[in-house]
Design an enzyme around this catalytic site. Structure first.
Site, PDB file in Angstrom:
ATOM      1  N   ASP A 204       0.846  -1.192   0.000  1.00 53.15           N
ATOM      2  CA  ASP A 204       0.000   0.000   0.000  1.00 53.15           C
ATOM      3  C   ASP A 204       0.883   1.244   0.000  1.00 53.15           C
ATOM      4  O   ASP A 204       2.106   1.148  -0.032  1.00 53.15           O
ATOM      5  CB  ASP A 204      -0.922  -0.003   1.235  1.00 53.15           C
ATOM      6  N   ASP A 206       1.491   4.622   2.292  1.00 55.33           N
ATOM      7  CA  ASP A 206       1.202   5.250   3.590  1.00 55.33           C
ATOM      8  C   ASP A 206       1.607   6.718   3.529  1.00 55.33           C
ATOM      9  O   ASP A 206       2.774   7.029   3.337  1.00 55.33           O
ATOM     10  CB  ASP A 206       1.993   4.546   4.697  1.00 55.33           C
ATOM     11  N   ASP A 289      -3.271   4.565   2.691  1.00 52.35           N
ATOM     12  CA  ASP A 289      -3.582   4.996   4.058  1.00 52.35           C
ATOM     13  C   ASP A 289      -3.209   6.462   4.198  1.00 52.35           C
ATOM     14  O   ASP A 289      -2.070   6.838   3.957  1.00 52.35           O
ATOM     15  CB  ASP A 289      -2.751   4.189   5.091  1.00 52.35           C
TER      16      ASP A 289
END
Ligand code: GTP
Ligand code: MN
Ligand code: MN
Length: 365
Positions: A204, A206, A289
């Site tokens: 992902d 961040d 995120d």
């Protein structure tokens, strides 16, 4: 040989946060075997066993060279009997039968398949396994109750389990930066997580948001997310409000878990493909995120969100056991003096803890 293992004549330090752990190391086959067993133990709910394998793997990652013989383990901390046997098998035969058995087992394979769905943890995966579910198709055909998050995870399963490239992380960061500039000039967007540790790809992106003037960051995230959404960039998101400071005093924040209380957004972005005209499809789903930190907490948030997960766990364990301090992604609290120790940089946090500074690229524990 011992001299080779312990450079400068020092023993290997017992906490991962006292060591330098580069991304690339020389004991990949050993750490892979140990980490498979750590994962399997986690799938069975044996957190202690999982941690023991993770610790052993982490020690090997910090070795300056290849472990040649079992005797060299003598001078290393935190390698238990079971890990020792695994290491011995791999050194002697190239593989460890126990690990191979785990990798082939129906339970491990199914748990892996299910926990790779965004929003599915060990508990849910385990329940589905017990109910006899084995494939992603089973989930759909048997009308398993799924949260909105899990539905999105299933819909984008292929993309979300295709590694995010650094270039994709950077273009995500730029998109967020542009949105942030519209609503709060002067605010910054920082790439944290594995990419900050130098990983070439990750699961992902961040991103940490802050503004140099404390308080100005309040309300920023919802505006940014709404705008990105209106531009068609967001496939899924759920946000969470800041809940830090609602209670008095420091909190260990749940010991085992690392959840903090920042305002944040768990999302899936629709990223324009960078593959050019030849690309099979115009876009790719990417997990992002977004976390907002007031500037006074930013160094703690940055340290907490840079990882690795094990490095963070060890930092907190070191703080509490060796220094009687409580460290989390918001603050550092000294329980002997009963006061918060402020910091304007990660370096200062290491100083407060009496630790040598470890740069992000060496936190791959
Ligand atoms: P990949 O994303 O798999 O490439 O690796 P990563 O190291 O970036 O992992 P991940 O994105 O899961 O987490 C990044 C860092 O943020 C890790 O050190 C985690 O410990 C930390 N982290 C993840 N979730 C939370 C959370 O809810 N609160 C806090 N404080 N930290 C978190
Ligand atoms: Mn990450
Ligand atoms: Mn993450």
């Amino acid at each position: 040989r011992v001299a080779e293992l312990a450079p400068h004549g020092r023993q290997m330090a017992p906490y991962a946060c006292q060591r330098r752990t580069p991304l690339l190391h020389s004991n990949q086959p050993l750490t892979e075997a140990l980490e498979t067993l750590a994962e399997e133990a986690g799938f069975s709910g044996s957190e202690g066993r999982s941690l023991a394998f993770t610790r052993a793997a982490s020690v090997l990652k910090a070795l300056p060279g290849r472990l040649g013989a079992l005797e060299e383990l003598g001078s290393l901390p935190g390698i238990g009997e079971h890990s020792r046997r695994v290491i011995q098998d791999v050194l002697e035969d190239g593989v460890c039968a126990e690990v191979e058995r785990v990798k082939l087992s129906e339970r491990y394979r199914t748990m892996k398949l299910f926990t790779k769905i965004f929003g599915v943890g060990v508990r849910t995966a385990s329940r589905w396994y017990q109910e006899g579910l084995r494939t992603l198709l089973d989930l759909q055909e048997r009308n398993t109750k799924l949260t909105r998050q899990q539905q999105a995870g299933l819909r984008h399963y292929g993309d979300l389990n295709t590694p995010v490239e650094r270039s994709e992380a950077e273009s995500t960061s730029r998109a967020v930066q542009e949105a942030v500039k519209r609503f709060l000039p002067g605010a910054s967007v920082t790439l944290a997580g594995g990419f900050r540790r130098g990983k070439p790809r990750g699961h992902d992106v961040d991103l940490l948001l802050t503004h140099p003037e404390e308080g100005r960051e309040v309300g920023l995230l919802s505006r940014v997310v709404s705008w990105l959404d209106s531009q068609g960039l967001i496939l899924y998101q759920h946000s969470q409000e800041n809940s830090y400071g609602l209670r008095e005093g420091p909190e260990p924040l749940g010991g085992r878990d690392v959840m903090d209380r920042f305002e944040r957004c768990f999302s899936i972005f629709r990223l324009e493909a960078q593959g050019g005209p030849g690309a099979p499809r115009g876009w790719k789903a990417v997990r992002v995120d977004l976390v907002v930190a007031p500037v006074s907490q930013f160094p703690f948030a940055l340290l907490g969100w840079t990882g690795s997960r094990h490095f963070e766990r060890e930092l907190r364990r070191f703080a509490s056991r060796e220094r009687k301090m409580v460290l989390n992604s918001h603050a550092l609290y000294d329980t002997r003096q009963n006061l918060f120790l402020p910091a304007t940089s990660e370096e200062e946090i290491f100083q407060h803890l009496g630790l040598e500074y470890v740069p992000p690229a060496q936190r791959n524990a």
